[in-house]
Design a protein around this motif. Structure first.
Motif, PDB file in Angstrom:
ATOM      1  N   ASP A 165      75.135  68.390   1.705  1.00 40.76           N
ATOM      2  CA  ASP A 165      74.325  68.111   2.891  1.00 40.76           C
ATOM      3  C   ASP A 165      73.076  67.344   2.463  1.00 40.76           C
ATOM      4  OD1 ASP A 165      73.704  68.051   5.568  1.00 40.76           O
ATOM      5  OD2 ASP A 165      73.698  70.219   5.839  1.00 40.76           O
ATOM      6  N   VAL A 194      69.153  67.056  11.499  1.00 42.56           N
ATOM      7  CA  VAL A 194      68.473  68.193  10.862  1.00 42.56           C
ATOM      8  C   VAL A 194      67.016  68.242  11.300  1.00 42.56           C
ATOM      9  CG1 VAL A 194      67.650  69.083   8.643  1.00 42.56           C
ATOM     10  CG2 VAL A 194      70.019  68.340   8.881  1.00 42.56           C
ATOM     11  N   ASN A 248      66.773  69.683  14.686  1.00 39.49           N
ATOM     12  CA  ASN A 248      67.023  71.128  14.574  1.00 39.49           C
ATOM     13  C   ASN A 248      65.735  71.853  14.190  1.00 39.49           C
ATOM     14  OD1 ASN A 248      67.657  73.672  13.161  1.00 39.49           O
ATOM     15  ND2 ASN A 248      69.796  73.099  13.423  1.00 39.49           N
ATOM     16  N   LYS A 266      67.708  75.972  11.406  1.00 39.17           N
ATOM     17  CA  LYS A 266      68.662  77.004  11.776  1.00 39.17           C
ATOM     18  C   LYS A 266      70.066  76.475  11.512  1.00 39.17           C
ATOM     19  CE  LYS A 266      70.094  79.904  15.688  1.00 39.17           C
ATOM     20  NZ  LYS A 266      69.865  80.224  17.119  1.00 39.17           N
ATOM     21  N   ASP A 267      70.824  77.214  10.726  1.00 42.62           N
ATOM     22  CA  ASP A 267      72.161  76.766  10.334  1.00 42.62           C
ATOM     23  C   ASP A 267      72.978  76.405  11.579  1.00 42.62           C
ATOM     24  OD1 ASP A 267      74.483  76.200   9.032  1.00 42.62           O
ATOM     25  OD2 ASP A 267      74.986  78.270   8.513  1.00 42.62           O
ATOM     26  N   ASP A 268      73.442  75.159  11.594  1.00 40.71           N
ATOM     27  CA  ASP A 268      74.207  74.686  12.758  1.00 40.71           C
ATOM     28  C   ASP A 268      75.701  74.599  12.460  1.00 40.71           C
ATOM     29  OD1 ASP A 268      74.165  72.586  10.996  1.00 40.71           O
ATOM     30  OD2 ASP A 268      73.297  71.128  12.382  1.00 40.71           O
ATOM     31  N   GLY A 269      76.106  75.101  11.289  1.00 38.25           N
ATOM     32  CA  GLY A 269      77.520  75.098  10.954  1.00 38.25           C
ATOM     33  C   GLY A 269      78.066  73.729  10.609  1.00 38.25           C
ATOM     34  N   LYS A 270      77.181  72.769  10.396  1.00 38.93           N
ATOM     35  CA  LYS A 270      77.612  71.414  10.076  1.00 38.93           C
ATOM     36  C   LYS A 270      76.987  70.982   8.755  1.00 38.93           C
ATOM     37  CE  LYS A 270      77.471  68.502  13.583  1.00 38.93           C
ATOM     38  NZ  LYS A 270      76.921  67.762  14.753  1.00 38.93           N
ATOM     39  N   GLN A 271      77.553  69.965   8.158  1.00 39.48           N
ATOM     40  CA  GLN A 271      76.976  69.387   6.952  1.00 39.48           C
ATOM     41  C   GLN A 271      77.412  67.924   6.844  1.00 39.48           C
ATOM     42  OE1 GLN A 271      78.317  71.623   3.553  1.00 39.48           O
ATOM     43  NE2 GLN A 271      80.420  70.909   3.715  1.00 39.48           N
TER      44      GLN A 271
END
Length: 434
Positions: free
Chosen positions: A288, A338, A341, A350-355
């Motif tokens: 990421d 990011v 976010n 905050k972790d968005d489940g994407k990279q």
């Protein structure tokens, strides 16, 4: 004296510059999400690179037609906007063409006349650029769709409007036209407008206000546009890679492990030496944007989307999915995501489940790269897409064990046989017997 126009001007100026400063602060914050990197070496060479590549446009003229036109737009736009200083002083203090009060009439006329000639040259260059982008079948432009294509055109329209407003402002300024110096282009435009002094004054004031407001809008649009390179090309070329392009970086922790394996006298269970500062990284490679270094993130923001890298890429030319331009655009898009976010969550990500790897850039793209450095050589502002590709490849190999079968076979052979080929060391010279 009526100070209302001056107050309105000051408020517009403060709002425009303030919003720009706010966005630049966000940009710096986003870049600082990356890993720190030491680029304090060889400062003299870095300054030379910045002067030669960013200011001197040395890599643009490798393609002479586009390079020459770009220099016209670049030089013309920068020099013409020197007049913005005069506009700001006039706007704040209620003066009119303050330059005439501090400069001899002949000098002022020469400057404005030069600006007018440059404005026309910029208009011609912009028209050619528009035709190249929208009419002429140039592959690296035709492949751009949606926002990237529209963004390039919007900037061209901005430049046309600003140059036209500058010429109209001069053409309808009665006192400037009566001076008879500096109106080398505007004197031919002046007859297009009414002879009524009140009408001319209204048009001149309208063009004056629209010109300065347009410049402030343009300045703030840069943050959302690929044309941010107008500003970032300078730091980007300063921090550009100085080592040979074929030289890859090695992880110090891994290098020390290899040295330990190669040393027959080393004690693998001994504590590391006190001067050994190499710490094992939390993650090998990058999946990421936060795993990339700050120069790589600066590269992403600086990308001009010109497509020279992709047009030179041999993998892309043979139909592979790899596009170095897309690698940089994807990196920037993820970094912007990011940043949004962080803004939405009170300054914390905050972790968005994407990279970046997987959601933006695929394994297929990464493994199509031949590491030839053609993209790095072609970039007019010293961007290094290959370094990002290699960091994500490193992650795939060292963290995910997700190298292609051919590479896994090669690495297994090196581990077992000391060479990439599937023959043990005793059999290597059997070919001589044949």
């Amino acid at each position: 004296m009526n100070y209302l126009p001056n107050i309105i001007f000051a408020l517009i100026l403060i709002a425009g510059i303030g919003y720009f400063a706010r966005n630049i602060k966000k940009l710096i914050r986003n870049i600082k999400l990356g890993r720190e990197v030491d680029a304090s070496d060889n400062k003299s060479q870095r300054w030379k690179n910045m002067a030669r590549i960013a200011l001197g446009q040395s890599k643009m003229v490798v393609r002479p037609i586009a390079g020459f036109l770009h220099i016209i737009v670049y030089v013309g736009f920068i020099i013409i906007n020197i007049e913005v200083l005069e506009i700001i002083i006039d706007g704040l203090f209620g003066t009119h063409r303050i330059g005439l009060k501090v400069l001899p009439e002949s000098v002022y006329g020469f400057l404005i006349g030069s600006f007018e000639i440059l404005a026309v040259l910029v208009l011609i260059a912009v028209v050619v650029f528009w035709l190249r982008r929208n009419i002429i079948n140039i592959k690296r432009f035709k492949s751009l769709k949606g926002w990237p294509k529209n963004d390039g055109n919007i900037i061209l329209y901005f430049e046309v409007v600003l140059m036209c407003l500058f010429l109209v402002m001069n053409a309808t300024d009665t006192s400037f036209q009566n001076m008879g110096a500096g109106n080398v282009i505007s004197q031919f435009i002046s007859p297009w407008f009414s002879d009524n002094p009140d009408t001319l004054h209204l048009i001149e004031r309208s063009a004056w206000w629209l010109h300065i407001v347009g410049i402030l809008v343009f300045l703030n649009y840069l943050y959302f546009s690929k044309h941010l390179h107008i500003l970032l090309a300078f730091p980007n070329t300063y921090y550009g890679k100085l080592t040979p392009k074929g030289q890859f970086n090695n992880l110090e922790a891994v290098t020390n492990e290899v040295k330990l394996m190669m040393d027959p006298n080393a004690d693998p269970f001994a504590a590391p030496a006190e001067d050994d500062n190499a710490e094992e990284p939390a993650k090998f490679g990058a999946s990421d944007v936060m795993d990339l270094n700050r120069i790589q993130l600066l590269n992403a923001y600086t990308c001009t989307e010109c497509g020279r890298c992709t047009s030179e890429c041999p993998a892309n030319q043979t139909g592979k999915k790899l596009s170095p331009r897309k690698i940089m655009m994807d990196t920037r898009d993820r970094l912007v995501e990011v940043g949004k976010n962080i803004d939405a969550n009170g300054g914390e990500f905050k972790d968005d489940g994407k990279q970046l790897l997987g959601d933006y850039i695929t394994n297929e793209e990464l493994w199509a790269c031949t590491t030839c450095n053609a993209c790095v050589e072609a970039c007019p502002v010293s961007i290094d897409p290959l370094s990002i590709i290699m960091e994500m490849r490193r992650y795939l190999v060292m963290e995910e064990s997700a190298a292609p079968m051919e590479l896994n076979n090669m690495m297994t052979n090196i581990e077992n046989n000391g060479a990439p080929w599937p023959y043990n060391q005793q059999d290597r010279l059997n070919w001589v017997n044949e």
